[in-house]
Design a protein around this motif. Structure first.
Motif, PDB file in Angstrom:
ATOM      1  N   PRO A  76       0.805  -1.234   0.000  1.00 36.63           N
ATOM      2  CA  PRO A  76       0.000   0.000   0.000  1.00 36.63           C
ATOM      3  C   PRO A  76       0.838   1.283   0.000  1.00 36.63           C
ATOM      4  CG  PRO A  76      -0.750  -1.521   1.710  1.00 36.63           C
ATOM      5  CD  PRO A  76       0.542  -2.058   1.188  1.00 36.63           C
ATOM      6  N   TRP A  79       4.031   3.319  -3.675  1.00 35.07           N
ATOM      7  CA  TRP A  79       3.901   4.446  -4.599  1.00 35.07           C
ATOM      8  C   TRP A  79       4.309   5.774  -3.944  1.00 35.07           C
ATOM      9  CZ3 TRP A  79       0.683   8.297  -2.859  1.00 35.07           C
ATOM     10  CH2 TRP A  79      -0.047   7.966  -1.711  1.00 35.07           C
ATOM     11  N   ASP A 207      -7.546   9.817  -3.900  1.00 33.18           N
ATOM     12  CA  ASP A 207      -6.590   8.844  -4.453  1.00 33.18           C
ATOM     13  C   ASP A 207      -5.765   8.218  -3.343  1.00 33.18           C
ATOM     14  OD1 ASP A 207      -7.354   9.338  -6.984  1.00 33.18           O
ATOM     15  OD2 ASP A 207      -5.565  10.490  -7.573  1.00 33.18           O
ATOM     16  N   ARG A 210      -7.753   5.775  -1.136  1.00 40.20           N
ATOM     17  CA  ARG A 210      -8.067   4.531  -1.836  1.00 40.20           C
ATOM     18  C   ARG A 210      -6.834   3.641  -1.881  1.00 40.20           C
ATOM     19  NH1 ARG A 210      -7.678   4.348  -6.744  1.00 40.20           N
ATOM     20  NH2 ARG A 210      -8.179   6.556  -7.023  1.00 40.20           N
ATOM     21  N   ARG A 211      -5.703   4.221  -2.197  1.00 43.03           N
ATOM     22  CA  ARG A 211      -4.476   3.416  -2.290  1.00 43.03           C
ATOM     23  C   ARG A 211      -4.057   2.844  -0.945  1.00 43.03           C
ATOM     24  NH1 ARG A 211      -0.228   6.063  -6.455  1.00 43.03           N
ATOM     25  NH2 ARG A 211      -1.688   6.959  -7.914  1.00 43.03           N
ATOM     26  N   THR A 215      -7.801  -0.564  -0.713  1.00 45.43           N
ATOM     27  CA  THR A 215      -7.401  -1.471  -1.791  1.00 45.43           C
ATOM     28  C   THR A 215      -6.759  -2.701  -1.174  1.00 45.43           C
ATOM     29  OG1 THR A 215      -6.934   0.412  -3.236  1.00 45.43           O
ATOM     30  CG2 THR A 215      -5.982  -1.703  -3.870  1.00 45.43           C
TER      31      THR A 215
END
Ligand code: 5GP
Ligand code: MN
Length: 345
Positions: A76, A79, A207, A210-211, A215
Motif C-alpha cells: 500500500p 507508490w 486517491d 483509496r491506495r 485497496t
C-alpha cells in the motif's frame, strides 16, 4: 507520564533548537540515515519519507531511509514519493553522521538497526508515543501530536523547508493513518489545520485514501472472511467491558496466497464489535511468535496492558510481541486486562 498516566510535555525550545542545529551543521558530504519502526505503518513510512524529501530539498545528498526486517515497503505504500530512498537494512550506512528515527517508542522497535545509534555521529528521535524512552541524542517527542508527521512537519518548518506536494503526500498518509482518517480522539483542530496545509499543496485525498486504506487483493477479502468468522467475544473479560479477539496464522496467509501486511487492516472490522471495549488481533510472525494489536474504546488503557507485556503504544491503540502457543498468548492478554475490581473512569 504525569499523574493519572496522562502524557506530559513535548519538545522544549531547546530541543527544537538542538534538532535544527543537528541538521544545519551537516557538511555537504554528510551521510544521513533515516530509520522507522519494524513492520512500518503509514505514520512510520509517511513521516520518514516526507521528511527525507525535505532534507533532500535542503541539499542533503547522501540520504538513506530504512527499517528493520524484510526490505521493501508494504504494497500500500510502494507508490509513496521518496520510496526510492529506501534501502535494505544491511545496506544502510554503518556509521552515518546523523541518524533520525521516526515513530519508534524504544530502541527495540529498531531491531538490528538499534546498533547504529552507537555508531552514528549523532541521533535525533521524532515520535509521539508517551512511552518513548528518549533514546536519541536529541529527542523530539510530543505525546499530544496525533502522528509523528506532526513533529516532522514542525521540524521541517523550523528548518525553513517549503512544503511541496511530494513531501505533503507522506506527511498526509501519516496523519490519516494515525487519526483513523480523522475519526479518532486525537483529531484536534490543529490536525485539521495541518491537513489543510498539506492539501493546499495539491495532493489528492481521494486517491491517497483509496491506495492506502481501500485497496486489497481479493485473496485478502476471503482471508478476512475466514478469520472474522472465527472471532471470539468474551463479554465478561476486562472487568465486564468485554474483549473480542481474532487470530491469523502463517498457514492462513499461505492458503490464501497473501503477504503478512494485509493483516494490518484486520483490526478495523474486529474493533467495530459493540459488545467489547477491548479488541485484539493476534498475527503469527514466527513459529511461536505473534504480533499483537490491541485497541480500546476508552474504558481500558491498552498502552498500560501492552507495556506490561513488553510492548507499547497509546491509550486507545497499542501492541506487543507474544511468545508461545496461541492459547497461551490469549490467556496472557486476558490476565493482563483489568480485573473486576479495576476502577473504571
Ligand atoms: P498496531 O496495532 O497498529 O501495530 O500498533 C498500534 C500501536 O502500538 C502503535 O502506536 C505501535 O507503535 C504500538 N505497537 C505495536 N506493536 C508494538 C510492539 O511490539 N512494541 C511497542 N513498543 N509498541 C508497539
Ligand atoms: Mn505513529
Amino acid at each position: 507520564m504525569g499523574r493519572d498516566g496522562e502524557p506530559v510535555g513535548g519538545p522544549t525550545d531547546a530541543d527544537w533548537a538542538a534538532a535544527v542545529e543537528a541538521v544545519r551543521v551537516l557538511r555537504a558530504d554528510a551521510r544521513v540515515l533515516l530509520v522507522c519502526h519494524v513492520n512500518p505503518d503509514g505514520d512510520a513510512l509517511g513521516s520518514m519519507l516526507g521528511f527525507a524529501l525535505g532534507l533532500r530539498r535542503l541539499g542533503v545528498r547522501h540520504l538513506q531511509a530504512t527499517f528493520p526486517g524484510p526490505a521493501g515497503a508494504p504494497e500500500p505504500f510502494r507508490w509513496l514519493p521518496g520510496v526510492e530512498l529506501l534501502v535494505p537494512q544491511d545496506d544502510a550506512y554503518p556509521a552515518p553522521d546523523l541518524m533520525i528515527c521516526f515513530d519508534a517508542a524504544s530502541e527495540s522497535r529498531l531491531g538490528d538497526l538499534a546498533g547504529r545509534l552507537a555508531t552514528a555521529g549523532t541521533s535525533l528521535v521524532l515520535d509521539h508515543h508517551a512511552s518513548n524512552t528518549g533514546f536519541g541524542r536529541v529527542n523530539l517527542v510530543d505525546p499530544h501530536a496525533a502522528a509523528t508527521s506532526v513533529v516532522a512537519l514542525g521540524l521541517l518548518d523550523r528548518l525553513g523547508v517549503t512544503l511541496d506536494a511530494p513531501m505533503a503526500t507522506g506527511l498526509y498518509v501519516a496523519l490519516t493513518t494515525d487519526t483513523g482518517s480523522f475519526r479518532f480522539e486525537a483529531t484536534t483542530p490543529a490536525v485539521h489545520e495541518m491537513a489543510a496545509r498539506l492539501l493546499a499543496t495539491g495532493i489528492r485525498p481521494g486517491d491517497i485514501s483509496r491506495r492506502v486504506f481501500d485497496t486489497r487483493p481479493f485473496g485478502a477479502v476471503r482471508l478476512f472472511g475466514e478469520v472474522l468468522g472465527r472471532a471470539t467475544l468474551e463479554p465478561e473479560a476486562a472487568a465486564g467491558h468485554g474483549l473480542v479477539w481474532a487470530y491469523a496464522t502463517r498457514d492462513d496467509l499461505a492458503r490464501h496466497g497473501q503477504p503478512a501486511y494485509v493483516l494490518e487492516a484486520l483490526i478495523d472490522p474486529v474493533r467495530c464489535t459493540a459488545e467489547a471495549d477491548v479488541s485484539c488481533v493476534v498475527k503469527q510472525s514466527g513459529e511461536a511468535e505473534w504480533a499483537v494489536s490491541l485497541r480500546s474504546k476508552g474504558a481500558v488503557d491498552v498502552s498500560r496492558v501492552a507495556v506490561g507485556l513488553g510492548g507499547g503504544g497509546h491509550r486507545f491503540a497499542a501492541g506487543f510481541t507474544g511468545h508461545g502457543p496461541l492459547d497461551e498468548v490469549i490467556a496472557t492478554i486476558r490476565a493482563a486486562l483489568p480485573p473486576p475490581s479495576y476502577p473504571h473512569p
